[in-house]
Write a protein that holds these residues in place. Structure first.
Motif, PDB file in Angstrom:
ATOM      1  N   ILE A 128      18.451 -18.648   4.690  1.00 43.34           N
ATOM      2  CA  ILE A 128      18.862 -18.458   6.084  1.00 43.34           C
ATOM      3  C   ILE A 128      19.439 -19.757   6.650  1.00 43.34           C
ATOM      4  CG2 ILE A 128      17.975 -18.064   8.421  1.00 43.34           C
ATOM      5  CD1 ILE A 128      16.035 -16.029   7.206  1.00 43.34           C
ATOM      6  N   LEU A 129      18.800 -20.868   6.318  1.00 41.84           N
ATOM      7  CA  LEU A 129      19.307 -22.168   6.765  1.00 41.84           C
ATOM      8  C   LEU A 129      20.672 -22.461   6.147  1.00 41.84           C
ATOM      9  CD1 LEU A 129      18.992 -24.890   8.179  1.00 41.84           C
ATOM     10  CD2 LEU A 129      17.670 -25.686   6.203  1.00 41.84           C
ATOM     11  N   ILE A 130      20.808 -22.215   4.847  1.00 45.76           N
ATOM     12  CA  ILE A 130      22.088 -22.455   4.170  1.00 45.76           C
ATOM     13  C   ILE A 130      23.185 -21.564   4.737  1.00 45.76           C
ATOM     14  CG2 ILE A 130      23.285 -22.251   1.952  1.00 45.76           C
ATOM     15  CD1 ILE A 130      20.650 -23.017   0.598  1.00 45.76           C
ATOM     16  N   ASN A 131      22.850 -20.300   4.994  1.00 44.78           N
ATOM     17  CA  ASN A 131      23.854 -19.368   5.513  1.00 44.78           C
ATOM     18  C   ASN A 131      24.302 -19.761   6.919  1.00 44.78           C
ATOM     19  OD1 ASN A 131      25.391 -17.148   4.751  1.00 44.78           O
ATOM     20  ND2 ASN A 131      24.095 -15.708   5.853  1.00 44.78           N
ATOM     21  N   ALA A 132      23.364 -20.268   7.722  1.00 45.18           N
ATOM     22  CA  ALA A 132      23.725 -20.724   9.063  1.00 45.18           C
ATOM     23  C   ALA A 132      24.667 -21.921   8.997  1.00 45.18           C
ATOM     24  CB  ALA A 132      22.462 -21.082   9.854  1.00 45.18           C
ATOM     25  N   ILE A 133      24.426 -22.803   8.042  1.00 42.74           N
ATOM     26  CA  ILE A 133      25.299 -23.967   7.866  1.00 42.74           C
ATOM     27  C   ILE A 133      26.691 -23.523   7.429  1.00 42.74           C
ATOM     28  CG2 ILE A 133      25.668 -26.039   6.478  1.00 42.74           C
ATOM     29  CD1 ILE A 133      22.625 -26.398   6.431  1.00 42.74           C
ATOM     30  N   ILE A 134      26.752 -22.547   6.531  1.00 42.47           N
ATOM     31  CA  ILE A 134      28.058 -22.029   6.092  1.00 42.47           C
ATOM     32  C   ILE A 134      28.796 -21.399   7.268  1.00 42.47           C
ATOM     33  CG2 ILE A 134      29.203 -20.363   4.590  1.00 42.47           C
ATOM     34  CD1 ILE A 134      26.940 -20.723   2.602  1.00 42.47           C
ATOM     35  N   LYS A 135      28.072 -20.651   8.108  1.00 47.70           N
ATOM     36  CA  LYS A 135      28.712 -20.015   9.262  1.00 47.70           C
ATOM     37  C   LYS A 135      29.240 -21.066  10.233  1.00 47.70           C
ATOM     38  CE  LYS A 135      29.984 -16.545  11.791  1.00 47.70           C
ATOM     39  NZ  LYS A 135      29.038 -15.597  12.424  1.00 47.70           N
ATOM     40  N   LEU A 136      28.496 -22.138  10.424  1.00 45.98           N
ATOM     41  CA  LEU A 136      28.958 -23.196  11.320  1.00 45.98           C
ATOM     42  C   LEU A 136      30.192 -23.913  10.768  1.00 45.98           C
ATOM     43  CD1 LEU A 136      25.601 -24.841  12.491  1.00 45.98           C
ATOM     44  CD2 LEU A 136      27.100 -23.331  13.785  1.00 45.98           C
ATOM     45  N   SER A 137      30.363 -23.883   9.449  1.00 43.53           N
ATOM     46  CA  SER A 137      31.519 -24.558   8.855  1.00 43.53           C
ATOM     47  C   SER A 137      32.832 -23.875   9.228  1.00 43.53           C
ATOM     48  CB  SER A 137      31.375 -24.609   7.325  1.00 43.53           C
ATOM     49  OG  SER A 137      31.484 -23.312   6.754  1.00 43.53           O
ATOM     50  N   PHE A 138      32.773 -22.642   9.741  1.00 43.61           N
ATOM     51  CA  PHE A 138      33.971 -21.942  10.192  1.00 43.61           C
ATOM     52  C   PHE A 138      34.364 -22.334  11.625  1.00 43.61           C
ATOM     53  CE2 PHE A 138      32.086 -18.857   7.117  1.00 43.61           C
ATOM     54  CZ  PHE A 138      33.083 -18.918   6.172  1.00 43.61           C
ATOM     55  N   TRP A 139      33.490 -23.060  12.305  1.00 47.19           N
ATOM     56  CA  TRP A 139      33.715 -23.397  13.702  1.00 47.19           C
ATOM     57  C   TRP A 139      34.433 -24.746  13.826  1.00 47.19           C
ATOM     58  CZ3 TRP A 139      28.677 -22.042  16.870  1.00 47.19           C
ATOM     59  CH2 TRP A 139      28.365 -20.700  16.650  1.00 47.19           C
ATOM     60  N   LYS A 140      34.903 -25.031  15.042  1.00 42.00           N
ATOM     61  CA  LYS A 140      35.500 -26.319  15.343  1.00 42.00           C
ATOM     62  C   LYS A 140      34.399 -27.337  15.636  1.00 42.00           C
ATOM     63  CE  LYS A 140      39.700 -24.219  17.251  1.00 42.00           C
ATOM     64  NZ  LYS A 140      40.576 -24.090  18.452  1.00 42.00           N
ATOM     65  N   LYS A 141      34.766 -28.617  15.631  1.00 44.28           N
ATOM     66  CA  LYS A 141      33.779 -29.698  15.783  1.00 44.28           C
ATOM     67  C   LYS A 141      33.053 -29.601  17.116  1.00 44.28           C
ATOM     68  CE  LYS A 141      36.247 -32.991  12.820  1.00 44.28           C
ATOM     69  NZ  LYS A 141      36.894 -34.327  12.742  1.00 44.28           N
ATOM     70  N   ARG A 142      33.780 -29.329  18.195  1.00 46.64           N
ATOM     71  CA  ARG A 142      33.140 -29.249  19.507  1.00 46.64           C
ATOM     72  C   ARG A 142      32.151 -28.092  19.565  1.00 46.64           C
ATOM     73  NH1 ARG A 142      37.002 -28.064  24.507  1.00 46.64           N
ATOM     74  NH2 ARG A 142      37.174 -26.136  23.291  1.00 46.64           N
ATOM     75  N   GLN A 143      32.512 -26.969  18.972  1.00 42.88           N
ATOM     76  CA  GLN A 143      31.623 -25.812  18.964  1.00 42.88           C
ATOM     77  C   GLN A 143      30.384 -26.074  18.120  1.00 42.88           C
ATOM     78  OE1 GLN A 143      34.503 -23.156  17.382  1.00 42.88           O
ATOM     79  NE2 GLN A 143      35.534 -22.798  19.344  1.00 42.88           N
ATOM     80  N   ILE A 144      30.562 -26.774  16.998  1.00 43.15           N
ATOM     81  CA  ILE A 144      29.417 -27.133  16.162  1.00 43.15           C
ATOM     82  C   ILE A 144      28.484 -28.059  16.926  1.00 43.15           C
ATOM     83  CG2 ILE A 144      28.711 -28.349  14.066  1.00 43.15           C
ATOM     84  CD1 ILE A 144      31.315 -27.429  12.775  1.00 43.15           C
ATOM     85  N   GLY A 145      29.057 -29.023  17.651  1.00 50.80           N
ATOM     86  CA  GLY A 145      28.234 -29.952  18.424  1.00 50.80           C
ATOM     87  C   GLY A 145      27.405 -29.249  19.485  1.00 50.80           C
ATOM     88  N   ILE A 146      28.009 -28.262  20.160  1.00 52.80           N
ATOM     89  CA  ILE A 146      27.275 -27.510  21.173  1.00 52.80           C
ATOM     90  C   ILE A 146      26.111 -26.745  20.548  1.00 52.80           C
ATOM     91  CG2 ILE A 146      27.442 -25.605  22.832  1.00 52.80           C
ATOM     92  CD1 ILE A 146      30.315 -26.493  23.372  1.00 52.80           C
ATOM     93  N   MET A 147      26.355 -26.128  19.382  1.00 49.58           N
ATOM     94  CA  MET A 147      25.298 -25.361  18.732  1.00 49.58           C
ATOM     95  C   MET A 147      24.172 -26.266  18.244  1.00 49.58           C
ATOM     96  SD  MET A 147      24.839 -22.174  18.340  1.00 49.58           S
ATOM     97  CE  MET A 147      23.110 -21.747  18.167  1.00 49.58           C
ATOM     98  N   LEU A 148      24.507 -27.444  17.757  1.00 52.57           N
ATOM     99  CA  LEU A 148      23.478 -28.383  17.311  1.00 52.57           C
ATOM    100  C   LEU A 148      22.651 -28.881  18.495  1.00 52.57           C
ATOM    101  CD1 LEU A 148      25.420 -30.457  14.617  1.00 52.57           C
ATOM    102  CD2 LEU A 148      23.824 -28.561  14.270  1.00 52.57           C
ATOM    103  N   LEU A 149      23.281 -29.045  19.649  1.00 59.38           N
ATOM    104  CA  LEU A 149      22.528 -29.413  20.850  1.00 59.38           C
ATOM    105  C   LEU A 149      21.571 -28.296  21.257  1.00 59.38           C
ATOM    106  CD1 LEU A 149      25.251 -31.164  23.071  1.00 59.38           C
ATOM    107  CD2 LEU A 149      23.311 -32.238  21.879  1.00 59.38           C
ATOM    108  N   ILE A 150      21.993 -27.055  21.072  1.00 57.97           N
ATOM    109  CA  ILE A 150      21.110 -25.915  21.370  1.00 57.97           C
ATOM    110  C   ILE A 150      19.909 -25.920  20.425  1.00 57.97           C
ATOM    111  CG2 ILE A 150      20.953 -23.394  21.352  1.00 57.97           C
ATOM    112  CD1 ILE A 150      23.860 -23.295  22.264  1.00 57.97           C
TER     113      ILE A 150
END
Length: 226
Positions: free
Chosen positions: A12-34
């Motif tokens: 589940i952790l690996i799959n979430a990381i793969i899904k985040l790899s499809f996003w832009k840097k700003r969107q990834i940063g927002i999700m990591l802050l969440i």
């Protein structure tokens, strides 16, 4: 069974990381802050848990069935995302809302995995201040995820290949989610029966027949379309 549950959480952790790899840097940063805010918000609850409570929760067949339903639904959303990309919905403005939902759905199962990891960290770091432990845990998780996303993008720059891996991992997670519902109780008495070679050969023959029909039909279709 415990090993399967640990494997499920890791995937589940690996799959979430793969899904985040499809996003832009700003969107990834927002999700990591969440994720960081969630860890710091939930840590008072995690430190109140005991090993017995966690073990009883993981051993509860009813709770595992509920988790399995959630795993299946989330895997279905990831499947839909993969098929939406393959079907060209990203280029069609008609499905824009559905596309946005599927693309930016990060998954809720990772929050459960983060909570479980936080409880394990609390059991291990007994001499630490709990707030300090939560901050260190959040920092380690976020840093690891950032490095993992960078590594995935560098090693797998092809979007389609990452999409295929995302689909395969989601499929494995869905299967493991069904396996964890098994509580080990034997409901029906097993019966001793010899192998029915006739049925085995019949099944193999039908599989071979349909396989050949599919191959021949595909070649005929390809020649006609060419």
């Amino acid at each position: 069974m415990e090993l399967i549950k640990q494997l499920l959480m890791g995937l589940i952790l690996i799959n979430a990381i793969i899904k985040l790899s499809f996003w832009k840097k700003r969107q990834i940063g927002i999700m990591l802050l969440i994720y960081t805010a969630f860890i710091l918000w939930i840590y008072p609850l995690s430190i109140k848990q005991s090993k017995t409570q966690i073990e009883n929760f993981l051993a509860d067949s009813v709770m595992m069935q509920n988790v399995s339903v959630l795993v299946t639904v989330e895997s279905g959303l990831f499947f839909a995302f993969c098929f939406a990309v393959l079907m060209g919905w990203y280029e069609n403005k008609k499905h824009q809302i559905l596309r946005l939902v599927l693309h930016y759905y990060p998954g809720v199962l990772l929050f459960l995995v983060l909570f479980y990891g936080l409880t394990q960290a609390a059991f291990t770091c007994t001499g630490f201040n709990f707030l300090t432990m939560a901050i260190l845990y959040a920092s380690t998780v976020i840093l690891s995820m950032v490095l993992a996303i960078i590594a995935i993008k560098k090693s797998l720059p092809d979007f389609d290949l990452r999409l295929e891996i995302h689909f395969i991992v989601s499929l494995i997670i869905c299967i493991l989610g069904l396996i964890i519902t098994v509580d080990g109780n034997i409901v029906y008495k097993t019966s001793n029966e010899t192998l029915n070679f006739r049925n085995i050969l019949l099944t193999a023959g039908l599989f071979l027949l349909f396989f050949l029909v599919g191959c021949i039909g595909n070649k005929i279709k390809w020649k006609l379309t060419q």
